[in-house]
Design a protein around this motif. Structure first.
Motif, PDB file in Angstrom:
ATOM      1  N   GLU A  27      42.987  28.629  36.082  1.00 36.71           N
ATOM      2  CA  GLU A  27      43.674  29.163  37.256  1.00 36.71           C
ATOM      3  C   GLU A  27      44.878  30.008  36.846  1.00 36.71           C
ATOM      4  OE1 GLU A  27      44.608  25.856  39.789  1.00 36.71           O
ATOM      5  OE2 GLU A  27      42.543  25.638  40.473  1.00 36.71           O
ATOM      6  N   GLN A  28      45.631  29.549  35.833  1.00 38.75           N
ATOM      7  CA  GLN A  28      46.777  30.331  35.361  1.00 38.75           C
ATOM      8  C   GLN A  28      46.316  31.654  34.758  1.00 38.75           C
ATOM      9  OE1 GLN A  28      48.865  27.665  32.668  1.00 38.75           O
ATOM     10  NE2 GLN A  28      50.564  27.557  34.104  1.00 38.75           N
ATOM     11  N   GLN A  29      45.253  31.606  33.969  1.00 40.47           N
ATOM     12  CA  GLN A  29      44.745  32.836  33.352  1.00 40.47           C
ATOM     13  C   GLN A  29      44.281  33.814  34.426  1.00 40.47           C
ATOM     14  OE1 GLN A  29      41.579  32.130  30.572  1.00 40.47           O
ATOM     15  NE2 GLN A  29      41.519  34.236  29.877  1.00 40.47           N
ATOM     16  N   LEU A  30      43.571  33.312  35.431  1.00 40.11           N
ATOM     17  CA  LEU A  30      43.101  34.181  36.509  1.00 40.11           C
ATOM     18  C   LEU A  30      44.266  34.742  37.323  1.00 40.11           C
ATOM     19  CD1 LEU A  30      39.972  32.197  37.719  1.00 40.11           C
ATOM     20  CD2 LEU A  30      39.997  34.341  36.447  1.00 40.11           C
ATOM     21  N   ALA A  31      45.295  33.927  37.533  1.00 41.33           N
ATOM     22  CA  ALA A  31      46.467  34.417  38.270  1.00 41.33           C
ATOM     23  C   ALA A  31      47.154  35.531  37.488  1.00 41.33           C
ATOM     24  CB  ALA A  31      47.446  33.269  38.538  1.00 41.33           C
ATOM     25  N   GLY A  32      47.251  35.373  36.170  1.00 42.61           N
ATOM     26  CA  GLY A  32      47.843  36.423  35.337  1.00 42.61           C
ATOM     27  C   GLY A  32      47.028  37.702  35.392  1.00 42.61           C
ATOM     28  N   GLN A  33      45.704  37.554  35.332  1.00 43.59           N
ATOM     29  CA  GLN A  33      44.836  38.732  35.410  1.00 43.59           C
ATOM     30  C   GLN A  33      44.962  39.397  36.774  1.00 43.59           C
ATOM     31  OE1 GLN A  33      40.885  37.448  34.439  1.00 43.59           O
ATOM     32  NE2 GLN A  33      41.322  37.294  32.252  1.00 43.59           N
ATOM     33  N   ASP A  34      45.054  38.597  37.811  1.00 39.14           N
ATOM     34  CA  ASP A  34      45.194  39.148  39.164  1.00 39.14           C
ATOM     35  C   ASP A  34      46.493  39.939  39.279  1.00 39.14           C
ATOM     36  OD1 ASP A  34      44.363  39.476  41.894  1.00 39.14           O
ATOM     37  OD2 ASP A  34      45.936  38.039  42.443  1.00 39.14           O
ATOM     38  N   GLN A  35      47.572  39.405  38.721  1.00 41.41           N
ATOM     39  CA  GLN A  35      48.838  40.132  38.747  1.00 41.41           C
ATOM     40  C   GLN A  35      48.723  41.449  37.982  1.00 41.41           C
ATOM     41  OE1 GLN A  35      51.656  37.353  37.124  1.00 41.41           O
ATOM     42  NE2 GLN A  35      52.112  36.442  39.110  1.00 41.41           N
ATOM     43  N   GLN A  36      48.061  41.418  36.834  1.00 38.04           N
ATOM     44  CA  GLN A  36      47.896  42.631  36.021  1.00 38.04           C
ATOM     45  C   GLN A  36      47.101  43.688  36.793  1.00 38.04           C
ATOM     46  OE1 GLN A  36      49.138  43.649  33.149  1.00 38.04           O
ATOM     47  NE2 GLN A  36      47.949  45.527  33.146  1.00 38.04           N
ATOM     48  N   HIS A  37      46.000  43.274  37.420  1.00 43.96           N
ATOM     49  CA  HIS A  37      45.171  44.239  38.146  1.00 43.96           C
ATOM     50  C   HIS A  37      45.872  44.743  39.402  1.00 43.96           C
ATOM     51  CE1 HIS A  37      41.873  43.880  35.429  1.00 43.96           C
ATOM     52  NE2 HIS A  37      41.843  42.576  35.565  1.00 43.96           N
ATOM     53  N   THR A  38      46.635  43.880  40.041  1.00 44.96           N
ATOM     54  CA  THR A  38      47.405  44.316  41.209  1.00 44.96           C
ATOM     55  C   THR A  38      48.438  45.355  40.784  1.00 44.96           C
ATOM     56  OG1 THR A  38      47.097  42.173  42.271  1.00 44.96           O
ATOM     57  CG2 THR A  38      48.900  43.527  43.084  1.00 44.96           C
ATOM     58  N   LYS A  39      49.083  45.141  39.645  1.00 41.58           N
ATOM     59  CA  LYS A  39      50.054  46.114  39.128  1.00 41.58           C
ATOM     60  C   LYS A  39      49.358  47.429  38.778  1.00 41.58           C
ATOM     61  CE  LYS A  39      53.496  46.771  35.475  1.00 41.58           C
ATOM     62  NZ  LYS A  39      53.164  48.148  35.291  1.00 41.58           N
ATOM     63  N   GLU A  40      48.202  47.355  38.102  1.00 39.32           N
ATOM     64  CA  GLU A  40      47.472  48.579  37.762  1.00 39.32           C
ATOM     65  C   GLU A  40      47.100  49.353  39.020  1.00 39.32           C
ATOM     66  OE1 GLU A  40      44.036  47.837  35.349  1.00 39.32           O
ATOM     67  OE2 GLU A  40      45.179  46.735  33.850  1.00 39.32           O
ATOM     68  N   LEU A  41      46.606  48.647  40.026  1.00 42.88           N
ATOM     69  CA  LEU A  41      46.214  49.292  41.279  1.00 42.88           C
ATOM     70  C   LEU A  41      47.423  49.911  41.970  1.00 42.88           C
ATOM     71  CD1 LEU A  41      43.881  49.879  43.180  1.00 42.88           C
ATOM     72  CD2 LEU A  41      44.294  47.683  44.274  1.00 42.88           C
ATOM     73  N   SER A  42      48.519  49.182  41.993  1.00 41.47           N
ATOM     74  CA  SER A  42      49.737  49.699  42.616  1.00 41.47           C
ATOM     75  C   SER A  42      50.241  50.940  41.873  1.00 41.47           C
ATOM     76  CB  SER A  42      50.805  48.605  42.607  1.00 41.47           C
ATOM     77  OG  SER A  42      52.031  49.112  43.064  1.00 41.47           O
ATOM     78  N   ASP A  43      50.219  50.894  40.540  1.00 43.94           N
ATOM     79  CA  ASP A  43      50.647  52.057  39.754  1.00 43.94           C
ATOM     80  C   ASP A  43      49.755  53.270  40.024  1.00 43.94           C
ATOM     81  OD1 ASP A  43      52.628  50.493  38.669  1.00 43.94           O
ATOM     82  OD2 ASP A  43      51.638  50.214  36.722  1.00 43.94           O
ATOM     83  N   ALA A  44      48.440  53.035  40.069  1.00 39.62           N
ATOM     84  CA  ALA A  44      47.515  54.146  40.322  1.00 39.62           C
ATOM     85  C   ALA A  44      47.747  54.729  41.716  1.00 39.62           C
ATOM     86  CB  ALA A  44      46.070  53.670  40.177  1.00 39.62           C
ATOM     87  N   GLN A  45      47.951  53.865  42.700  1.00 39.78           N
ATOM     88  CA  GLN A  45      48.196  54.346  44.059  1.00 39.78           C
ATOM     89  C   GLN A  45      49.517  55.109  44.138  1.00 39.78           C
ATOM     90  OE1 GLN A  45      47.897  50.644  46.198  1.00 39.78           O
ATOM     91  NE2 GLN A  45      45.729  50.972  46.679  1.00 39.78           N
ATOM     92  N   ARG A  46      50.535  54.623  43.441  1.00 37.77           N
ATOM     93  CA  ARG A  46      51.831  55.314  43.432  1.00 37.77           C
ATOM     94  C   ARG A  46      51.694  56.691  42.768  1.00 37.77           C
ATOM     95  NH1 ARG A  46      54.578  51.457  41.625  1.00 37.77           N
ATOM     96  NH2 ARG A  46      54.376  51.943  39.404  1.00 37.77           N
ATOM     97  N   ASN A  47      50.968  56.760  41.654  1.00 33.31           N
ATOM     98  CA  ASN A  47      50.766  58.036  40.973  1.00 33.31           C
ATOM     99  C   ASN A  47      49.989  59.017  41.852  1.00 33.31           C
ATOM    100  OD1 ASN A  47      52.125  57.154  38.716  1.00 33.31           O
ATOM    101  ND2 ASN A  47      50.277  56.548  37.611  1.00 33.31           N
ATOM    102  N   GLN A  48      48.964  58.517  42.529  1.00 24.93           N
ATOM    103  CA  GLN A  48      48.175  59.378  43.413  1.00 24.93           C
ATOM    104  C   GLN A  48      49.038  59.874  44.578  1.00 24.93           C
ATOM    105  OE1 GLN A  48      45.148  60.560  43.039  1.00 24.93           O
ATOM    106  NE2 GLN A  48      44.715  59.449  41.151  1.00 24.93           N
ATOM    107  N   ALA A  49      49.864  58.999  45.128  1.00 27.22           N
ATOM    108  CA  ALA A  49      50.736  59.397  46.244  1.00 27.22           C
ATOM    109  C   ALA A  49      51.743  60.449  45.783  1.00 27.22           C
ATOM    110  CB  ALA A  49      51.467  58.178  46.808  1.00 27.22           C
ATOM    111  N   ARG A  50      52.284  60.265  44.584  1.00 24.32           N
ATOM    112  CA  ARG A  50      53.227  61.250  44.053  1.00 24.32           C
ATOM    113  C   ARG A  50      52.534  62.596  43.859  1.00 24.32           C
ATOM    114  NH1 ARG A  50      54.491  59.048  39.387  1.00 24.32           N
ATOM    115  NH2 ARG A  50      53.300  60.512  38.129  1.00 24.32           N
ATOM    116  N   LEU A  51      51.307  62.563  43.337  1.00 22.33           N
ATOM    117  CA  LEU A  51      50.562  63.807  43.132  1.00 22.33           C
ATOM    118  C   LEU A  51      50.242  64.477  44.470  1.00 22.33           C
ATOM    119  CD1 LEU A  51      49.298  65.727  41.132  1.00 22.33           C
ATOM    120  CD2 LEU A  51      47.257  64.287  41.114  1.00 22.33           C
ATOM    121  N   ARG A  52      49.867  63.688  45.472  1.00 23.54           N
ATOM    122  CA  ARG A  52      49.601  64.260  46.801  1.00 23.54           C
ATOM    123  C   ARG A  52      50.872  64.903  47.375  1.00 23.54           C
ATOM    124  NH1 ARG A  52      46.458  59.662  47.481  1.00 23.54           N
ATOM    125  NH2 ARG A  52      48.153  58.563  48.507  1.00 23.54           N
TER     126      ARG A  52
END
Length: 171
Positions: free
Chosen positions: A66-91
C-alpha cells in the motif's frame, strides 16, 4: 479353615486384586490422558503462534505494498500535473503570440539547402517554414495534451499491475 472360608478368602483376594488392577489401570490411563492433553496444548500453541506470525507477515506485506502504491500514485499525479501545467503554459503562449508553431515546407526543386561553408546558421539550414494558424496550433496542443495524459495514465496502470503482481516498480 473351612473350605467356604478358603473360597471366601480366595474370592476376596481376587476382588482385591481386580480392584487394585483396575485402580492401577485407571491411574495409568489418567496419566496418558494428561500427557496427551499437555501435548495437545503444546501443539495448539505452536500452530497458533505460526498462524499469528503468518498473519503478521501478510499484514506487513500488504502495508508495504500500500505504501509503495501510494508513492507511485503521488509520482504519477505529479507527472500528470506537471504535464498539464506545461500544456496550459504552451496554450497561453500560443494565445498571446509569444510562441508560434510552424512547419517545415518541403522544397524539392531547390534540393539540399545546407550551406557550403560553416557559419552562424540555425538548426534548420535555409529551409522554408510556414506558421500555423493559432486555432490549428491550439488543436494540436490539445491533441498532444490528451496523448501525454494517456501515456502517463498507461504507465501508471502498468506500474500498478506490475507492483500488485509482485514484480516491483517499472524503471
Amino acid at each position: 479353615m473351612t473350605p467356604a472360608q478358603i473360597l471366601g478368602a480366595i474370592l476376596l483376594a481376587m476382588v482385591i486384586s481386580a480392584a487394585s488392577t483396575w485402580q492401577v489401570q485407571d491411574w495409568r490411563y489418567d496419566g496418558k490422558l494428561a500427557d496427551q492433553a499437555d501435548q495437545f496444548k503444546t501443539d495448539l500453541g505452536l500452530v497458533s503462534a505460526a498462524a499469528a506470525k503468518q498473519a503478521r507477515d501478510e499484514t506487513d506485506k500488504r502495508l508495504a505494498l500500500e505504501q509503495q502504491l501510494a508513492g507511485q500514485d503521488q509520482q504519477h499525479t505529479k507527472e500528470l500535473s506537471d504535464a498539464q501545467r506545461n500544456q496550459a503554459r504552451l496554450r497561453d503562449q500560443l494565445a498571446t503570440a509569444d510562441v508560434r508553431l510552424s512547419v517545415l515546407l518541403e522544397d524539392s526543386a531547390s534540393g539540399c539547402d545546407v550551406p557550403a561553408t560553416p557559419g552562424a546558421v540555425g538548426v534548420v539550414h535555409a529551409a522554408r517554414r510556414a506558421q500555423l494558424d493559432p486555432a490549428h496550433a491550439q488543436r494540436i496542443i490539445a491533441i498532444t495534451d490528451a496523448g501525454d495524459q494517456g501515456l502517463i495514465a498507461l504507465r501508471a496502470c502498468q506500474e500498478y499491475v506490475k507492483t500488485v503482481s509482485g514484480g516491483g516498480a517499472v524503471e
